[in-house]
Structures are given as structure tokens and as C-alpha cells.
Write a protein that holds these residues in place. Structure first.
Motif, PDB file in Angstrom:
ATOM      1  N   ARG A 112       0.903  -1.314   0.016  1.00 39.65           N
ATOM      2  CA  ARG A 112       0.032   0.048  -0.134  1.00 39.65           C
ATOM      3  C   ARG A 112       0.821   1.278   0.108  1.00 39.65           C
ATOM      4  NH1 ARG A 112      -3.923   0.887   4.740  1.00 39.65           N
ATOM      5  NH2 ARG A 112      -2.440   0.051   5.839  1.00 39.65           N
ATOM      6  N   ALA A 113       0.385   2.126  -0.815  1.00 41.95           N
ATOM      7  CA  ALA A 113       1.161   3.465  -0.716  1.00 41.95           C
ATOM      8  C   ALA A 113       0.109   4.701  -0.913  1.00 41.95           C
ATOM      9  CB  ALA A 113       1.895   3.528  -2.082  1.00 41.95           C
ATOM     10  N   THR A 114       0.455   5.955  -0.506  1.00 45.48           N
ATOM     11  CA  THR A 114      -0.484   6.973  -0.398  1.00 45.48           C
ATOM     12  C   THR A 114      -0.836   6.990  -1.971  1.00 45.48           C
ATOM     13  OG1 THR A 114       1.361   8.443  -0.713  1.00 45.48           O
ATOM     14  CG2 THR A 114       0.302   8.327   1.528  1.00 45.48           C
ATOM     15  N   ASP A 115      -1.978   7.610  -2.214  1.00 42.16           N
ATOM     16  CA  ASP A 115      -2.442   7.877  -3.383  1.00 42.16           C
ATOM     17  C   ASP A 115      -1.778   8.920  -4.433  1.00 42.16           C
ATOM     18  OD1 ASP A 115      -3.692  10.241  -3.030  1.00 42.16           O
ATOM     19  OD2 ASP A 115      -5.546   9.396  -3.060  1.00 42.16           O
ATOM     20  N   PRO A 116      -1.536   8.907  -5.576  1.00 39.97           N
ATOM     21  CA  PRO A 116      -0.929   9.971  -6.486  1.00 39.97           C
ATOM     22  C   PRO A 116      -1.135  11.276  -6.007  1.00 39.97           C
ATOM     23  CG  PRO A 116      -1.617   8.380  -7.881  1.00 39.97           C
ATOM     24  CD  PRO A 116      -2.364   8.038  -6.664  1.00 39.97           C
ATOM     25  N   LEU A 117      -2.342  11.842  -5.612  1.00 36.81           N
ATOM     26  CA  LEU A 117      -2.821  13.026  -5.188  1.00 36.81           C
ATOM     27  C   LEU A 117      -2.087  13.582  -4.051  1.00 36.81           C
ATOM     28  CD1 LEU A 117      -6.102  14.950  -5.650  1.00 36.81           C
ATOM     29  CD2 LEU A 117      -4.832  15.178  -3.568  1.00 36.81           C
ATOM     30  N   LEU A 136       2.393  17.078  -8.932  1.00 35.91           N
ATOM     31  CA  LEU A 136       1.058  17.369  -9.127  1.00 35.91           C
ATOM     32  C   LEU A 136       0.855  17.652 -10.789  1.00 35.91           C
ATOM     33  CD1 LEU A 136       0.395  19.413  -6.134  1.00 35.91           C
ATOM     34  CD2 LEU A 136      -0.378  16.908  -6.492  1.00 35.91           C
ATOM     35  N   ASP A 137       1.540  18.443 -11.382  1.00 33.37           N
ATOM     36  CA  ASP A 137       1.761  18.561 -12.742  1.00 33.37           C
ATOM     37  C   ASP A 137       1.811  17.329 -13.629  1.00 33.37           C
ATOM     38  OD1 ASP A 137       1.693  21.326 -12.323  1.00 33.37           O
ATOM     39  OD2 ASP A 137       3.306  21.755 -13.667  1.00 33.37           O
ATOM     40  N   GLN A 138       2.476  16.431 -13.258  1.00 32.34           N
ATOM     41  CA  GLN A 138       2.698  15.127 -13.858  1.00 32.34           C
ATOM     42  C   GLN A 138       1.279  14.373 -13.631  1.00 32.34           C
ATOM     43  OE1 GLN A 138       5.257  11.494 -13.723  1.00 32.34           O
ATOM     44  NE2 GLN A 138       6.275  12.774 -14.763  1.00 32.34           N
ATOM     45  N   GLY A 143      -3.741  12.285 -15.788  1.00 31.93           N
ATOM     46  CA  GLY A 143      -5.022  11.933 -15.509  1.00 31.93           C
ATOM     47  C   GLY A 143      -5.205  10.993 -14.486  1.00 31.93           C
ATOM     48  N   LEU A 144      -3.975  11.043 -13.489  1.00 32.09           N
ATOM     49  CA  LEU A 144      -4.304  10.278 -12.172  1.00 32.09           C
ATOM     50  C   LEU A 144      -5.324  11.054 -11.332  1.00 32.09           C
ATOM     51  CD1 LEU A 144      -0.586   9.601 -11.843  1.00 32.09           C
ATOM     52  CD2 LEU A 144      -2.297   8.297 -12.969  1.00 32.09           C
TER      53      LEU A 144
END
Length: 306
Positions: A112-117, A136-138, A143-144
Motif C-alpha cells: 500500500r502507498a499513498t495515492d498519487p494526489l 502534481l503537474d505530472q 489523468g491520475l
């Protein structure tokens, strides 16, 4: 990786009870070194969540060169031990953030990892704000998550350490940056107190032909800024160096002829801060001249920040 105590110096300890062949480890790209250690530590702490720089590596975010030597970051909800653990940097998320996790699988396992945001926001508040903007730009570009989701999430956060930083990076994040360096330059332009430029601005001749595209553009004073990577002069786009230089000069002359002043940031003037100072001074001088670009002869992806 091996889940046992190694009896030989041929193995490197990644985390408690987890080892890898030294030869195999040092053949890995630096991002995979982080991924291997993160997965090992997650296995050693089953209730943990991979976070921060370590989570950013799992999400393929742009990362600094020094990441391979950084401790692995794990969010440990019930961490109370004062005993230091070599190679690990414990983190803690308040209950409101602990649900923002995803399962990530790679060649080293599943964890488990923190989500992309949240991973992008954690980079900003735990490390450097510019790293958060790059991530955050990437994430937006891939489209994450959406701009609305990011804005809504940060707006809904209550009292939190680093909340001011999170609000700043949420304002700066856009899906328009073509490269990590462009994201970082945008963040420094924000810090310099400049008004928001347009990103990916296309400039057109009166005939309708496109003359070029700029990373950043202030149409109200006909001022453009580009980050000059060296790849285009080294055959990266299938053009030899001499032809690339000629094409670039021809393009610059065409754009100058329609009244646009261009500043080029690069790997020499950006790191030492002279690029930002030059941009700020040129903006000041061109604002005094007050010559806007012709309406209808340009378009952009959108403003660089809100």
C-alpha cells in the motif's frame, strides 16, 4: 529479494530480514533502488503505508538525483517508538488522510502507498514545494486525478501542518507543463511575485500560419519565456545540431519580428537564480513600455496558476 538473514557479505540488507544481492542491487536504476527498499520495509511493517519520496517513486513521479540515498518513508499510524531505525523515516498522516491509499504492484512485490494526489502534496510539505508542483503537474497530465479533485481536496482540509504550502501548490498545479524543469520554472515564477503567464502559448502569423509556441507568455506586454533543454541541439528529435540551431534562430527572428521579447532559461542561468532575476527585470521594463500582443493572433492551454 530474500526473506532471511544473509550469511555472506554478498548480500545487502534492505530492511529487517530482507536482503538482496549487492551485484543485483547496484545494477538497478536509482528509482528501482528506492522501490526495492520501499517494498522491503513495507513487508517488514505490514500495517504501514509507503509515503513521501518513496511513494513518489512508485507513482513514477520526477525525482531528484539524491533520492537513492534517502531513507524510506512509511506512514505508521501507531508509531510511538523513540528507537531510531536506520534507513527508515517514519511519517504520520492524520485520520482524514489515512484512507487515501492505493495498492501498488511492481517487480519487487505488492504494497500500500499513498495515492498519487496525496503523494504529490506530501512532497511539497515534507520536502520541497517545487517537487510537489512537479509531481502534481505530472499527475494532472497523466489523468491520475483532476484539477477539480485537487482543489476540492485541499479546500476541505482542516488544520494541518503545512496547509499554507499545500494551498500554494494546489494553485500552481496544471496539466500544461511539458517537462519537470518547466514545472519547476513555473513555481519559481510564482515565488518571484509575477502575474500568472499563459502556458503553451501558440503564436500565429497574420496569414494564420503558426510561428511558434512558448512555455510561458504574457500577452499584455508581448513577453515570452522558454526553458531551453539541450536535447534539441543533440539530435533528440531527429534533427542534427546545425539544422536545429538554424531552425531555432529562424524561429526566434520570426517571433521577434512580430514584436515579442523572448527570454531563455537554461541549465546554466536557472540553477544560480540569474534567470528568475532576468525575467523579473524584463517584465518590469516591458510593463513600462505597455505594448500588448495582437488579439486573435495567439492562444494558450491556460494560465500557469490560479
Amino acid at each position: 529479494m530474500r526473506q532471511k538473514v544473509a550469511s555472506s557479505g554478498d548480500y545487502l540488507k534492505l530492511a529487517p530480514a530482507t536482503y538482496i544481492s549487492r551485484a543485483d542491487y547496484f545494477r538497478l536504476p536509482r528509482e528501482d533502488m528506492v522501490r526495492a527498499r520501499a517494498m522491503a520495509w513495507a513487508g517488514a511493517r505490514p500495517t504501514s503505508v509507503i509515503a513521501g519520496l518513496s511513494a513518489a517513486a512508485l507513482h513514477d513521479y520526477p525525482l531528484p538525483q539524491w533520492i537513492s540515498s534517502e531513507p524510506i518513508e512509511l506512514s505508521l499510524p501507531n508509531y510511538h517508538s523513540s528507537r531510531p531505525m536506520s534507513g527508515l523515516r517514519p511519517r504520520h498522516h492524520p485520520p482524514a488522510l489515512q484512507e487515501r491509499t492505493v495498492w501498488v504492484r511492481n517487480r519487487f512485490g505488492l504494497a500500500r502507498a499513498t495515492d498519487p494526489l496525496l503523494s504529490g502534496l506530501d512532497l511539497a510539505r515534507w520536502h520541497r514545494r517545487h517537487l510537489g508542483v512537479q509531481a502534481l503537474d505530472q499527475g494532472l497530465r497523466r489523468g491520475l486525478f483532476s484539477s477539480d479533485e485537487l482543489a476540492s481536496f485541499v479546500t476541505g482540509l482542516g488544520p494541518l501542518s503545512g496547509i499554507k504550502v499545500l494551498r500554494q501548490v494546489a494553485r500552481q498545479a496544471t496539466p500544461f507543463s511539458d517537462s519537470p524543469r518547466e514545472s519547476m520554472l513555473k513555481s519559481y515564477l510564482f515565488d518571484a511575485g509575477l502575474p500568472a503567464p499563459h502556458q503553451q502559448a501558440k503564436i500565429f502569423h497574420r496569414s494564420g500560419a503558426m510561428l511558434g509556441r512558448f512555455d510561458f507568455f504574457w500577452p499584455e506586454i508581448s513577453f515570452a519565456v522558454e526553458y531551453d533543454g539541450q536535447g534539441k541541439y543533440l539530435g533528440e528529435f531527429g534533427t542534427d545540431r546545425e539544422e536545429a540551431v538554424f531552425n531555432d534562430l529562424h524561429r526566434q527572428h520570426s517571433l521577434s519580428n512580430v514584436g515579442i521579447t523572448i527570454f531563455r532559461a537554461n541549465k546554466f542561468n536557472f540553477p544560480d537564480g540569474s534567470a528568475i532575476e532576468g525575467i523579473r527585470e524584463l517584465y518590469r521594463l516591458l510593463s513600462m513600455r505597455n505594448l500588448p500582443f495582437v488579439n486573435g493572433r495567439w492562444e494558450s492551454a491556460g494560465l500557469a496558476w490560479r
